[in-house]
Enzyme design. Structure first.
Site, PDB file in Angstrom:
ATOM      1  N   LYS A  10      -4.294  10.651   5.184  1.00 49.04           N
ATOM      2  CA  LYS A  10      -3.972   9.899   6.391  1.00 49.04           C
ATOM      3  C   LYS A  10      -3.032  10.782   7.214  1.00 49.04           C
ATOM      4  CE  LYS A  10      -4.133   6.752   2.731  1.00 49.04           C
ATOM      5  NZ  LYS A  10      -5.506   6.391   2.718  1.00 49.04           N
ATOM      6  N   HIS A  37      -9.403  11.341   1.816  1.00 46.79           N
ATOM      7  CA  HIS A  37      -8.542  10.163   1.702  1.00 46.79           C
ATOM      8  C   HIS A  37      -7.206  10.371   2.406  1.00 46.79           C
ATOM      9  CE1 HIS A  37      -5.990   7.178  -0.585  1.00 46.79           C
ATOM     10  NE2 HIS A  37      -7.049   6.443  -0.357  1.00 46.79           N
ATOM     11  N   LYS A  77       3.283   4.385  -1.194  1.00 49.37           N
ATOM     12  CA  LYS A  77       3.386   5.322  -2.315  1.00 49.37           C
ATOM     13  C   LYS A  77       4.712   6.056  -2.163  1.00 49.37           C
ATOM     14  CE  LYS A  77      -1.258   4.905  -1.524  1.00 49.37           C
ATOM     15  NZ  LYS A  77      -1.868   4.368  -0.301  1.00 49.37           N
ATOM     16  N   HIS A  92       0.823  -1.206   0.000  1.00 46.84           N
ATOM     17  CA  HIS A  92       0.000   0.000   0.000  1.00 46.84           C
ATOM     18  C   HIS A  92       0.866   1.270   0.000  1.00 46.84           C
ATOM     19  CE1 HIS A  92      -3.343   2.591   1.821  1.00 46.84           C
ATOM     20  NE2 HIS A  92      -3.870   2.082   0.740  1.00 46.84           N
TER      21      HIS A  92
END
Length: 473
Positions: free
Chosen positions: A393, A391, A217, A215
């Site tokens: 975090k 979205h 990036k 997950h």
């Protein structure tokens, strides 16, 4: 009659096996028992391919390779200890700093300059400029890469840089980027871009690792500039999703020694995805950054013995003395996180959590809302983001630290995904995130406890079912 007995014996054996193998995770055990009860044969087949413990079956890692990477980081990095931290609020919390420092072998880095990138357009503009500046290499890793407008802009830019002699390497998750067509990938490869999927679907099924996804990036340009955060490569992140509309997200651009950590994580993932153990001095150049910020990169994943993401969030929450501000798109906390939030709120700490009003996953949304009532009763304030889909975090603890990364506040990020988070101690960064949170609060609606508890029985039933399944979401 004999076949009924045989079927019953097989069914009981399946249940016993699930309980035996998942005894360390009771909530996960309950979820798989529920699936097996509702779908006896299908449930166990799913369990066989999806739920096997990664650490029990993982490929032996090349520890010497990892040690070499970490050794080079420690040799050239401006290592920072508590006495060097400029933020007085952080210096007053030695236990929290000690925990953050211990959560990975990569040290707290000094000499950094960070830029908080808010939302898709700002992030993509910065990313494109960074990619254009590449002279030696581009290392890129995303959970999702799409063949759409922004995906093709990035594709053409990578092809151009490869034609200039720049080394370009790309990793995409094999399930997150399942829709990415081979034409897109082949065009990159034909231009000289090295491209690999991390645990492709067929490999995931064969090795029984379908549930373990990358997950992260990450983008590293010439070992000088790094990017990490919540955005993938796709038009929806630029606010072009047909149903969700505006996409609220946060990314981070870094120059300085923290880029070494991004590079090391990428090279480790590249080794797993491609089988190549790369080393070049140009991957870890001496930095000329004029920044003086301290940053700690914390990676986590199912191949580690420590659930670093969960430990990070729990330690930060229980250390808070004045404020916990959080934004997360998927709120599926485990028991420890729930207790930490409730205890903080009951102690008088300002606990505010922004979650989406409209979600991109109904079952995850139901699961999330099943946890709200008990937390709201304890004094935790929840805000539903109304402008589109949130979205990001992000997390702020007092004036002590801020966190931007890839991990959601859910059990998937805690235990089953490969994640990466940047922990920052600089007051300027904290103040920037404060300003972003203030704007987000202005376009969010606070959930009222008495109104929320009056929700229909049908919704409560869906929440209850989703909550039992939440450890698998």
């Amino acid at each position: 009659m004999l076949w009924v007995v045989a079927a019953l014996v097989i069914y009981i054996f399946q249940l016993v096996m699930i309980v035996f193998l998942e005894h360390k995770h009771p909530s996960k055990t309950v979820a798989w028992l529920l699936i097996s009860f509702c779908f006896p044969l299908i449930g166990f087949v799913l369990y066989y391919f999806v739920a096997q413990d990664y650490t029990a079956r993982r490929r032996v890692r090349n520890n010497r390779y990892e040690d070499d990477l970490l050794g080079d980081i420690k040799r050239i990095n401006k290592v920072t200890d508590l006495s060097s931290i400029k933020n007085e609020s952080m210096r007053m919390q030695p236990r929290l700093f000690g925990l953050v420092s211990a959560l990975s072998n990569i040290p707290v880095t000094g000499g950094n300059r960070t830029i908080v990138l808010t939302n898709g357009q700002e992030t993509y503009n910065a990313l494109i400029e960074g990619l254009k500046s590449a002279k030696h290499h581009i290392h890129m890793e995303f959970y999702i890469i799409r063949d759409d407008v922004i995906g093709r802009i990035i594709q053409e830019l990578l092809i151009q840089k490869a034609s200039e002699g720049v080394q370009v390497r790309v990793i995409a998750d094999g399930v997150g980027s399942l829709e990415l067509n081979q034409v897109y990938v082949s065009k990159l490869q034909q231009a000289g871009v090295e491209f690999h999927f991390f645990l492709p679907l067929a490999v995931s099924l064969f090795r029984r690792r379908l549930n373990y996804r990358n997950h992260r990036k990450i983008v590293v340009v010439d070992g000088r500039i790094g990017y990490v955060g919540g955005l993938n490569i796709g038009d929806e992140y630029a606010g072009k999703h047909e149903k969700l509309g505006f996409w609220r997200d946060t990314h981070l651009q870094i120059e300085g020694d923290a880029v070494y950590a991004l590079q090391a994580v990428f090279l480790h993932d590249w080794s797993f995805a491609s089988g190549q153990k790369l080393w070049q001095e140009e991957f870890f150049p001496l930095h000329q950054s004029k920044g003086d910020e301290q940053v700690k990169m914390i990676s986590s994943g199912p191949d580690a013995n420590l659930a670093a993401t969960q430990e990070l969030f729990f330690g930060a929450l229980v250390s808070a003395q004045e404020r916990i501000w959080m934004m997360t798109p998927y709120f599926v906390p485990d028991l420890s996180i729930r207790l930490a939030l409730k205890t903080a709120a009951m102690s008088g700490i300002d606990v505010r959590i922004i979650i989406p009003y409209q979600s991109d996953s109904k079952i995850v949304d139901w699961a999330a809302r099943s946890y709200l009532e008990e937390l709201m009763k304890a004094g935790v304030k929840f805000f539903e983001y109304q402008k589109g889909f949130c979205h990001a975090k992000t997390l702020i603890i007092d004036q002590a630290l801020a966190c931007i990364g890839t991990a959601n506040m859910d059990m998937r990020s805690f235990y089953w995904n490969f994640e990466l988070n940047a922990v920052m101690f600089d007051r300027k960064t904290i103040h920037r995130l404060e300003a972003d949170f203030s704007k987000d609060f202005d376009v969010s609606s606070e959930l009222e406890y008495h109104h929320f508890t009056a929700r229909p029985r049908k919704q409560r039933m869906m929440e209850a079912i989703s909550r039992m399944l939440s450890p698998l979401l």
